[in-house]
Design an enzyme around this catalytic site. Structure first.
Site, PDB file in Angstrom:
ATOM      1  N   SER A   1      10.966   6.300   9.262  1.00 52.44           N
ATOM      2  CA  SER A   1      10.306   6.005  10.530  1.00 52.44           C
ATOM      3  C   SER A   1      10.680   4.589  10.976  1.00 52.44           C
ATOM      4  O   SER A   1      10.644   3.655  10.180  1.00 52.44           O
ATOM      5  CB  SER A   1       8.791   6.113  10.327  1.00 52.44           C
TER       6      SER A   1
ATOM      7  N   ASN B   1      -5.873   4.229  15.180  1.00 53.06           N
ATOM      8  CA  ASN B   1      -6.910   3.764  14.261  1.00 53.06           C
ATOM      9  C   ASN B   1      -7.288   2.368  14.716  1.00 53.06           C
ATOM     10  O   ASN B   1      -6.429   1.480  14.748  1.00 53.06           O
ATOM     11  CB  ASN B   1      -6.365   3.670  12.833  1.00 53.06           C
TER      12      ASN B   1
ATOM     13  N   CYS C   1       5.209  -7.235   7.690  1.00 59.94           N
ATOM     14  CA  CYS C   1       6.131  -6.739   8.719  1.00 59.94           C
ATOM     15  C   CYS C   1       6.326  -7.823   9.772  1.00 59.94           C
ATOM     16  O   CYS C   1       5.415  -8.571  10.094  1.00 59.94           O
ATOM     17  CB  CYS C   1       5.540  -5.482   9.360  1.00 59.94           C
TER      18      CYS C   1
ATOM     19  N   GLU D   1       9.113  -2.385   8.153  1.00 63.98           N
ATOM     20  CA  GLU D   1      10.060  -1.670   9.004  1.00 63.98           C
ATOM     21  C   GLU D   1      11.282  -1.330   8.125  1.00 63.98           C
ATOM     22  O   GLU D   1      12.057  -2.221   7.770  1.00 63.98           O
ATOM     23  CB  GLU D   1      10.442  -2.567  10.194  1.00 63.98           C
TER      24      GLU D   1
ATOM     25  N   GLU E   1       0.835  -1.207   0.000  1.00 69.26           N
ATOM     26  CA  GLU E   1       0.000   0.000   0.000  1.00 69.26           C
ATOM     27  C   GLU E   1       0.868   1.255   0.000  1.00 69.26           C
ATOM     28  O   GLU E   1       1.937   1.284   0.600  1.00 69.26           O
ATOM     29  CB  GLU E   1      -0.887   0.006   1.254  1.00 69.26           C
TER      30      GLU E   1
ATOM     31  N   CYS F   1      -1.000  -2.602  15.312  1.00 70.48           N
ATOM     32  CA  CYS F   1      -0.784  -2.334  13.888  1.00 70.48           C
ATOM     33  C   CYS F   1      -1.359  -3.440  12.997  1.00 70.48           C
ATOM     34  O   CYS F   1      -1.261  -4.619  13.326  1.00 70.48           O
ATOM     35  CB  CYS F   1       0.713  -2.190  13.633  1.00 70.48           C
TER      36      CYS F   1
ATOM     37  N   SER G   1       8.991   5.537  16.390  1.00 69.94           N
ATOM     38  CA  SER G   1       7.666   5.161  16.878  1.00 69.94           C
ATOM     39  C   SER G   1       7.837   4.748  18.330  1.00 69.94           C
ATOM     40  O   SER G   1       8.234   3.624  18.620  1.00 69.94           O
ATOM     41  CB  SER G   1       7.115   4.008  16.035  1.00 69.94           C
ATOM     42  N   LEU G   2       7.583   5.679  19.225  1.00 70.19           N
ATOM     43  CA  LEU G   2       7.868   5.442  20.645  1.00 70.19           C
ATOM     44  C   LEU G   2       6.652   4.831  21.349  1.00 70.19           C
ATOM     45  O   LEU G   2       6.733   3.765  21.935  1.00 70.19           O
ATOM     46  CB  LEU G   2       8.278   6.775  21.297  1.00 70.19           C
ATOM     47  N   HIS G   3       5.548   5.513  21.325  1.00 69.40           N
ATOM     48  CA  HIS G   3       4.236   5.025  21.767  1.00 69.40           C
ATOM     49  C   HIS G   3       4.074   4.734  23.256  1.00 69.40           C
ATOM     50  O   HIS G   3       2.951   4.539  23.722  1.00 69.40           O
ATOM     51  CB  HIS G   3       3.804   3.779  20.983  1.00 69.40           C
TER      52      HIS G   3
END
Ligand code: SAH
Length: 354
Positions: free
Chosen positions: A190, A289, A111, A159, A91, A118, A213-215
């Site tokens: 990223s 999301n 991934c 990734e 995508e 995700c 991407s810490l989150h």
């Protein structure tokens, strides 16, 4: 068969030499492949037919065909599901900003990283994308839309630092003045935090923007959300990001996907501020999301604003990610998953994106 589009200009010149052809042919071919982005040798109109035939016998151009295309009625964001030469799907999203067009490219088919929120991992990892397939997403979108894309973010499926060599080759190719000529400063890589590769990236001495991407602000929470954290913990990965900023003089961004009741508490804001103290960085807050199988819930708009405010009070610069293409589920992972499910089960009704 060799993938001709993944060759550098000097590799291509070497190949032409071995076919007893003059080096200007390499330059012509390189331009067709990387400026015009033609997907067939027959499209290389200034080459003699005999040469085109001989190229077809020795090389291939990995294809990138539009399988599905969605255009947002809200903001013009375009999302593609591309079919690759081996039938795999990826995508790609194109977004229009005041400064130009930005493309969000995939770096792998699927991934391996296993982040719990995700969608990209759900359909399984298949393979790395070739440098030519990373670039092909740009050509395919540009040729379809008739616009010039000026900015790239590697935030699609996969990734990027797990496909390190191909990604680096891709960065140099798109930056090439004889190719797409996209500035390294307009490219964002990223990562979920593969620490040794962040140090490798420093050594490449290319001024791309790094986004982590810490989150989550501590190991317990981050490991529960992102398996990669078991290997390289929060302190280690933030240290690598500080080294990146110091060595490249580029501001590092941190992605923080907010999930209701998980990482959106005042306690998390406090820990996050302490972690990033004194670091000239930027935090992007993204309300999650919802992915059907994942069961994560988006916090309310107010809760997101409260989190942003709490960070600001503690001296941390944070913005809430503007949602583009919300009517076409523009974030990545779900189209490929639905496509794969459809071909396996003859139908799937799951909605929602990563
Ligand atoms: N593997 C890379 C790039 C791909 S993901 C990385 O981890 O950075 C691009 C961004 O989207 C990452 O910050 C990722 O954590 C985020 N993301 C993934 N799923 C999401 C979801 N369901 N909601 C919001 N953001 C999500």
């Amino acid at each position: 068969m060799t993938d001709i589009k993944s060759l550098t200009i000097s590799e291509l010149e070497f190949e032409m030499k071995s076919l007893a052809l003059p080096s200007f042919r390499a330059k012509q071919i390189y331009k067709w492949l990387h400026v015009q982005g033609v997907m067939s040798f027959d499209g290389m109109l200034n080459l003699p037919k005999k040469l085109r035939e001989s190229l077809k016998e020795n090389y291939f151009i990995p294809s990138c065909d539009i399988e599905e295309k969605y255009v947002s009625a809200l903001d013009g964001t375009v999302k593609y599901l591309f079919r690759l030469y081996d039938g795999e799907y990826i995508e790609t999203v194109v977004m229009k900003y005041s400064y130009g067009y930005t493309i969000c490219v995939s770096s792998q088919v699927g991934c391996k990283m296993g982040c719990t929120f995700c969608a990209s991992t759900l359909a399984g990892f298949k393979r790395n994308l070739l440098p030519s397939e990373l670039e092909g997403q740009i050509h395919c979108a540009q040729n379809d839309l008739g616009v010039r894309i000026s900015h790239i973010v590697l935030m699609g499926i996969g990734e990027p630092l797990d496909n390190y060599g191909n990604v680096i080759k891709f960065l140099h190719t798109v930056n090439d003045k004889n190719g797409l000529n996209i500035s390294m400063r307009d490219i964002t890589v990223s990562t979920c935090g593969i620490v040794p590769r962040i140090y490798d990236l420093i050594n490449e001495k290319i001024p791309v923007t790094l986004t982590l991407s810490l989150h989550a602000p501590d190991d317990k929470l981050r490991s529960a959300m992102m398996p990669v954290n078991e290997k390289w913990g929060v302190k280690e990965v933030v240290k690598a990001c500080r080294a990146y900023a110091e060595n490249t003089s580029r501001r590092v961004s941190f992605e923080y996907t907010l999930i209701k009741g998980v990482n959106d508490t005042p306690e998390c804001a406090k820990k996050l501020a302490a972690l990033l103290k004194g670091f000239i960085s930027h935090v992007n807050l993204i309300p999650v999301n919802d992915v059907a199988e994942r069961g994560n819930v988006k916090p309310s708009e107010n809760a997101v604003k409260n989190f942003q405010f709490a960070l600001k009070k503690l001296g941390i610069n944070a913005t809430i990610r503007r949602t583009l293409g919300s009517d076409i589920n523009a974030s990545c992972g779900q189209l490929r998953r639905i496509k794969n499910n459809n071909s396996q089960n003859g139908g799937d009704t799951s909605e929602n994106s990563c």
